[in-house]
Design a protein around this motif. Structure first.
Motif, PDB file in Angstrom:
ATOM      1  N   THR A  45      36.732 -37.157  17.979  1.00 50.42           N
ATOM      2  CA  THR A  45      37.479 -36.257  18.721  1.00 50.42           C
ATOM      3  C   THR A  45      38.511 -37.431  19.613  1.00 50.42           C
ATOM      4  O   THR A  45      39.558 -37.231  19.485  1.00 50.42           O
ATOM      5  CB  THR A  45      36.847 -35.573  19.528  1.00 50.42           C
ATOM      6  OG1 THR A  45      35.891 -34.457  19.046  1.00 50.42           O
ATOM      7  CG2 THR A  45      37.798 -34.835  20.617  1.00 50.42           C
ATOM      8  N   VAL A  46      37.945 -38.404  20.081  1.00 49.94           N
ATOM      9  CA  VAL A  46      38.558 -39.663  20.906  1.00 49.94           C
ATOM     10  C   VAL A  46      39.389 -40.170  20.028  1.00 49.94           C
ATOM     11  O   VAL A  46      40.554 -40.341  20.041  1.00 49.94           O
ATOM     12  CB  VAL A  46      37.702 -40.368  21.534  1.00 49.94           C
ATOM     13  CG1 VAL A  46      38.444 -41.491  22.192  1.00 49.94           C
ATOM     14  CG2 VAL A  46      36.675 -39.569  22.721  1.00 49.94           C
ATOM     15  N   ASN A 110      44.584 -35.754  27.943  1.00 51.05           N
ATOM     16  CA  ASN A 110      44.686 -34.953  26.628  1.00 51.05           C
ATOM     17  C   ASN A 110      43.423 -35.244  25.545  1.00 51.05           C
ATOM     18  O   ASN A 110      42.824 -34.137  25.188  1.00 51.05           O
ATOM     19  CB  ASN A 110      45.999 -35.683  25.581  1.00 51.05           C
ATOM     20  CG  ASN A 110      47.072 -35.046  26.107  1.00 51.05           C
ATOM     21  OD1 ASN A 110      47.239 -34.191  26.960  1.00 51.05           O
ATOM     22  ND2 ASN A 110      48.060 -36.008  25.755  1.00 51.05           N
ATOM     23  N   ILE A 111      42.823 -36.228  25.807  1.00 52.20           N
ATOM     24  CA  ILE A 111      41.550 -36.732  25.283  1.00 52.20           C
ATOM     25  C   ILE A 111      40.459 -35.723  25.978  1.00 52.20           C
ATOM     26  O   ILE A 111      39.524 -35.250  25.148  1.00 52.20           O
ATOM     27  CB  ILE A 111      41.050 -38.174  25.183  1.00 52.20           C
ATOM     28  CG1 ILE A 111      42.160 -39.000  24.483  1.00 52.20           C
ATOM     29  CG2 ILE A 111      39.607 -38.324  24.617  1.00 52.20           C
ATOM     30  CD1 ILE A 111      41.953 -40.325  24.717  1.00 52.20           C
ATOM     31  N   LYS A 112      40.321 -35.482  27.113  1.00 58.61           N
ATOM     32  CA  LYS A 112      39.574 -35.009  28.067  1.00 58.61           C
ATOM     33  C   LYS A 112      39.449 -33.447  27.766  1.00 58.61           C
ATOM     34  O   LYS A 112      38.313 -32.878  27.358  1.00 58.61           O
ATOM     35  CB  LYS A 112      39.837 -34.966  29.685  1.00 58.61           C
ATOM     36  CG  LYS A 112      38.807 -34.336  30.323  1.00 58.61           C
ATOM     37  CD  LYS A 112      37.292 -34.700  30.186  1.00 58.61           C
ATOM     38  CE  LYS A 112      36.442 -34.083  31.277  1.00 58.61           C
ATOM     39  NZ  LYS A 112      35.226 -34.519  31.277  1.00 58.61           N
ATOM     40  N   THR A 113      40.816 -32.854  27.509  1.00 56.15           N
ATOM     41  CA  THR A 113      40.734 -31.637  27.095  1.00 56.15           C
ATOM     42  C   THR A 113      40.158 -31.146  25.697  1.00 56.15           C
ATOM     43  O   THR A 113      39.494 -30.110  25.690  1.00 56.15           O
ATOM     44  CB  THR A 113      42.334 -31.136  27.026  1.00 56.15           C
ATOM     45  OG1 THR A 113      42.869 -31.222  28.418  1.00 56.15           O
ATOM     46  CG2 THR A 113      42.693 -29.647  26.710  1.00 56.15           C
ATOM     47  N   ILE A 128      35.033 -41.493  28.298  1.00 53.36           N
ATOM     48  CA  ILE A 128      36.063 -41.357  27.664  1.00 53.36           C
ATOM     49  C   ILE A 128      36.912 -42.503  27.551  1.00 53.36           C
ATOM     50  O   ILE A 128      37.629 -43.241  26.650  1.00 53.36           O
ATOM     51  CB  ILE A 128      36.589 -39.836  27.950  1.00 53.36           C
ATOM     52  CG1 ILE A 128      35.965 -38.781  27.665  1.00 53.36           C
ATOM     53  CG2 ILE A 128      38.208 -39.809  27.486  1.00 53.36           C
ATOM     54  CD1 ILE A 128      36.515 -37.451  28.224  1.00 53.36           C
ATOM     55  N   LEU A 129      37.254 -43.068  28.811  1.00 55.45           N
ATOM     56  CA  LEU A 129      38.328 -44.271  28.861  1.00 55.45           C
ATOM     57  C   LEU A 129      37.532 -45.418  28.120  1.00 55.45           C
ATOM     58  O   LEU A 129      38.478 -46.309  27.533  1.00 55.45           O
ATOM     59  CB  LEU A 129      38.227 -44.470  30.426  1.00 55.45           C
ATOM     60  CG  LEU A 129      39.060 -45.656  30.945  1.00 55.45           C
ATOM     61  CD1 LEU A 129      40.593 -45.447  30.276  1.00 55.45           C
ATOM     62  CD2 LEU A 129      39.083 -45.871  32.287  1.00 55.45           C
ATOM     63  N   ALA A 130      36.334 -45.642  28.273  1.00 56.44           N
ATOM     64  CA  ALA A 130      35.757 -46.871  27.617  1.00 56.44           C
ATOM     65  C   ALA A 130      35.905 -46.615  25.968  1.00 56.44           C
ATOM     66  O   ALA A 130      36.211 -47.766  25.198  1.00 56.44           O
ATOM     67  CB  ALA A 130      34.441 -46.850  27.658  1.00 56.44           C
ATOM     68  N   VAL A 131      35.762 -45.316  25.391  1.00 53.59           N
ATOM     69  CA  VAL A 131      35.816 -45.278  23.945  1.00 53.59           C
ATOM     70  C   VAL A 131      37.319 -45.434  23.601  1.00 53.59           C
ATOM     71  O   VAL A 131      37.815 -45.825  22.502  1.00 53.59           O
ATOM     72  CB  VAL A 131      35.228 -43.742  23.770  1.00 53.59           C
ATOM     73  CG1 VAL A 131      35.329 -43.541  22.012  1.00 53.59           C
ATOM     74  CG2 VAL A 131      33.802 -43.790  23.573  1.00 53.59           C
TER      75      VAL A 131
END
Length: 324
Positions: A45-46, A110-113, A128-131
């Motif tokens: 997803t990310v 957008n990624i979080k959504t 999420i930020l790390a990936v």
């Protein structure tokens, strides 16, 4: 009765030792398969969302990498840089190193959504930020690695910490070594991570003094940069120039080749190759891209281990910009 008191004292001492060793315990809790059951589609997803962002603008990869760096240097990799200011909360976005320059927050949104649709309330913004930072590097041609996960999101932020802990583009070599050392990163880690400047751009205000006043700079390179960065402060401050003049959208070792040719854009860049203790590392990376890639990966993993929140600490934000 005396033996009971001794037992209680022993338990208290043991508890203290466990708590004082918390940093080591917490780091051990980060694992590459943390979401394998709770959010099995996280990585794909990310990656898909980052691919779309980089397709729209290659610079997005560099922007997210920089966000991760600036996040980890302030109280650890806890997603604090993502928090917006409010009437009763002061975050890190308007600290001097971030104001008008940190970007990519919309990409993380957008990624979080997308991640929330896949597995609501499970994955932290810090993870999420790390990936996403890893994926940005890979999508621009850089090395791949398995990201350790399990971080939780901070409920606080520190503008003063951002102002004092994030290395400035005017930093000397000794200041750089000290800043990285303060968060447990070695001099070699520092040089390798600086190689992230092989992608991305910088604002005129960050390199104006270098291109007009410094002597350890290639004259043709300085002249080229002066064309879009006027000498007068306040004029063209936001004009951009690539940190790597050769291949600004490709992750490679050209950054180090540029330093050897005195074409480092920032003062802090050229400090890595200016007759000091890091010259030999720059030479190695400029001639051996595999060594640079390997050291960069090791340093990124090490940086990702800086003071993570785990267990019941922090929270899993529903919106990366604000507390739950």
């Amino acid at each position: 009765m005396a033996s009971k008191h001794i037992l209680i004292a022993f338990v208290l001492v043991l508890t203290s030792l466990v708590l004082n060793g918390n940093n080591y315990t917490v780091e051990a809790q980060l694992t590459t398969n943390f979401y394998s059951s709770s959010c099995p589609n996280l990585l794909s997803t990310v990656r898909s969302a980052m691919q779309s962002a980089v397709n729209r603008e290659a610079r997005a990869g560099a922007s997210i990498l920089r966000l991760f760096f600036h996040d980890c240097f302030v109280n650890g990799c806890d997603g604090s840089i993502l928090l917006d200011d409010t009437s009763n909360f002061t975050g890190e976005k308007n600290a001097n190193p971030n104001r008008n320059s940190a970007r990519g927050f919309d990409v993380i949104d957008n990624i979080k959504t997308a991640v929330e649709r896949a597995c609501p309330g499970v994955v932290s913004c810090a993870d999420i930020l790390a990936v996403a930072a890893r994926d940005g590097v890979v999508l621009l041609g850089g090395p791949n690695w398995n990201v350790k996960l399990g971080r939780r999101d901070a409920r606080t932020a520190s503008q003063s910490g951002a102002n004092s802990n994030i290395p400035a583009p005017t930093s000397s070599l000794s200041q750089l070594i000290s800043s990285f050392g303060n968060v447990g990163l070695s001099t070699r880690d520092m040089v390798a991570l600086s190689g992230g400047h092989t992608i991305g751009q910088a604002r005129c205000t960050s390199f104006r003094t270098r291109i007009y006043n410094e002597t350890n700079i290639n004259s043709a390179f300085a002249t080229t940069r002066q064309q879009t960065c006027p000498r007068t402060a306040g004029s063209g401050d936001g004009n951009l120039a690539p940190l790597d003049i050769q291949t600004p959208a490709n992750f490679n070792n050209d950054y180090f080749k540029n330093l050897m040719a005195q074409r480092g854009l920032l003062h802090s860049d050229q400090e890595l190759f200016n007759g000091g203790s890091t010259d030999s590392i720059v030479r190695t990376y400029s001639s051996n891209p595999a060594t640079f890639n390997s050291d960069f990966v090791a340093a990124m993993i090490k940086m990702g281990d800086i003071s993570p929140l785990t267990g019941n600490s922090g929270e899993i934000r529903r919106n990366c910009r604000r507390l739950n």
